[in-house]
Design an enzyme around this catalytic site. Structure first.
Site, PDB file in Angstrom:
ATOM      1  N   LYS A 251     -11.746   4.463   1.969  1.00  0.00           N
ATOM      2  CA  LYS A 251     -10.689   3.673   1.325  1.00  0.00           C
ATOM      3  C   LYS A 251     -11.392   2.610   0.476  1.00  0.00           C
ATOM      4  O   LYS A 251     -11.539   1.452   0.878  1.00  0.00           O
ATOM      5  CB  LYS A 251      -9.794   3.044   2.390  1.00  0.00           C
ATOM      6  CG  LYS A 251      -8.562   2.361   1.828  1.00  0.00           C
ATOM      7  CD  LYS A 251      -7.664   1.896   2.967  1.00  0.00           C
ATOM      8  CE  LYS A 251      -6.403   1.270   2.431  1.00  0.00           C
ATOM      9  NZ  LYS A 251      -5.494   0.867   3.513  1.00  0.00           N
TER      10      LYS A 251
ATOM     11  N   TYR B 193     -13.004  27.598   0.729  1.00  0.00           N
ATOM     12  CA  TYR B 193     -13.025  26.193   0.318  1.00  0.00           C
ATOM     13  C   TYR B 193     -11.738  25.780  -0.382  1.00  0.00           C
ATOM     14  O   TYR B 193     -11.293  24.642  -0.241  1.00  0.00           O
ATOM     15  CB  TYR B 193     -14.186  25.887  -0.633  1.00  0.00           C
ATOM     16  CG  TYR B 193     -15.513  26.474  -0.282  1.00  0.00           C
ATOM     17  CD1 TYR B 193     -15.904  26.678   1.042  1.00  0.00           C
ATOM     18  CD2 TYR B 193     -16.406  26.831  -1.276  1.00  0.00           C
ATOM     19  CE1 TYR B 193     -17.140  27.213   1.345  1.00  0.00           C
ATOM     20  CE2 TYR B 193     -17.647  27.364  -0.982  1.00  0.00           C
ATOM     21  CZ  TYR B 193     -18.004  27.553   0.331  1.00  0.00           C
ATOM     22  OH  TYR B 193     -19.225  28.086   0.630  1.00  0.00           O
TER      23      TYR B 193
ATOM     24  N   GLU C  55       0.838  -1.205   0.000  1.00  0.00           N
ATOM     25  CA  GLU C  55       0.000   0.000   0.000  1.00  0.00           C
ATOM     26  C   GLU C  55       0.869   1.249   0.000  1.00  0.00           C
ATOM     27  O   GLU C  55       0.551   2.240  -0.651  1.00  0.00           O
ATOM     28  CB  GLU C  55      -0.935   0.011   1.212  1.00  0.00           C
ATOM     29  CG  GLU C  55      -1.996  -1.065   1.152  1.00  0.00           C
ATOM     30  CD  GLU C  55      -2.863  -1.069   2.387  1.00  0.00           C
ATOM     31  OE1 GLU C  55      -4.058  -0.764   2.263  1.00  0.00           O
ATOM     32  OE2 GLU C  55      -2.332  -1.379   3.481  1.00  0.00           O
TER      33      GLU C  55
ATOM     34  N   ILE D 137      -6.471   4.769   8.247  1.00  0.00           N
ATOM     35  CA  ILE D 137      -7.310   5.883   7.800  1.00  0.00           C
ATOM     36  C   ILE D 137      -7.930   6.597   8.999  1.00  0.00           C
ATOM     37  O   ILE D 137      -8.272   7.769   8.903  1.00  0.00           O
ATOM     38  CB  ILE D 137      -8.368   5.454   6.762  1.00  0.00           C
ATOM     39  CG1 ILE D 137      -9.293   4.370   7.300  1.00  0.00           C
ATOM     40  CG2 ILE D 137      -7.701   5.032   5.464  1.00  0.00           C
ATOM     41  CD1 ILE D 137     -10.469   4.038   6.373  1.00  0.00           C
ATOM     42  N   GLU D 138      -8.017   5.907  10.125  1.00  0.00           N
ATOM     43  CA  GLU D 138      -8.491   6.554  11.350  1.00  0.00           C
ATOM     44  C   GLU D 138      -7.530   7.670  11.751  1.00  0.00           C
ATOM     45  O   GLU D 138      -7.954   8.758  12.164  1.00  0.00           O
ATOM     46  CB  GLU D 138      -8.593   5.547  12.494  1.00  0.00           C
ATOM     47  CG  GLU D 138      -9.615   4.448  12.292  1.00  0.00           C
ATOM     48  CD  GLU D 138      -9.068   3.204  11.602  1.00  0.00           C
ATOM     49  OE1 GLU D 138      -8.210   3.322  10.689  1.00  0.00           O
ATOM     50  OE2 GLU D 138      -9.505   2.101  11.972  1.00  0.00           O
TER      51      GLU D 138
END
Length: 118
Positions: A97, A51, A21, A70-71
């Site tokens: 993900k 933005y 990964e 990803i946390e």
């Protein structure tokens, strides 16, 4: 209190526990909900959150940093947004993900956090 949503921000990143990964990377999708007190304010950018600057902050973290979870990425984004934008009262961050290395059929995997200014 008002809410601004930026949904479906897509980036190529190298997040994950598996060595491949980090080497190969994958697509990540970020959704943001920004709580801003904009009711009754003027019609000027200074009265809200830019933005484009929000997008740039998220892009920098997702594309150029490495997180195993990803946390952890979601938590980092929430903290960084609150620090960078004083007008934000709270933020909710969801990191998807969609190509997680799971041996099976699934639609999505995501981690979500919500943080408020203390």
């Amino acid at each position: 209190m008002g809410e601004i949503a930026l949904l479906g921000l897509e980036f190529y990143g190298r997040h994950g526990v598996m060595p491949e990964e980090g080497r190969l990377g994958a697509r990540f999708v970020v959704d943001l909900w920004l709580e801003v007190a904009f009711e009754g304010k003027g019609d000027r950018l200074e009265e809200t959150v830019d933005y484009a600057q929000v997008y740039a902050l998220v892009e920098e973290a997702v594309r150029h940093r490495r997180f195993y979870l990803i946390e952890a990425l979601a938590d980092h984004l929430a903290e960084a947004l609150l620090q960078a934008f004083p007008r934000l009262l709270a933020v909710r961050v969801r990191v998807h993900k969609p190509h997680a290395p799971i041996p099976g059929v699934f639609r999505d995997v995501y981690a979500e956090t919500r943080k408020e200014r203390s």
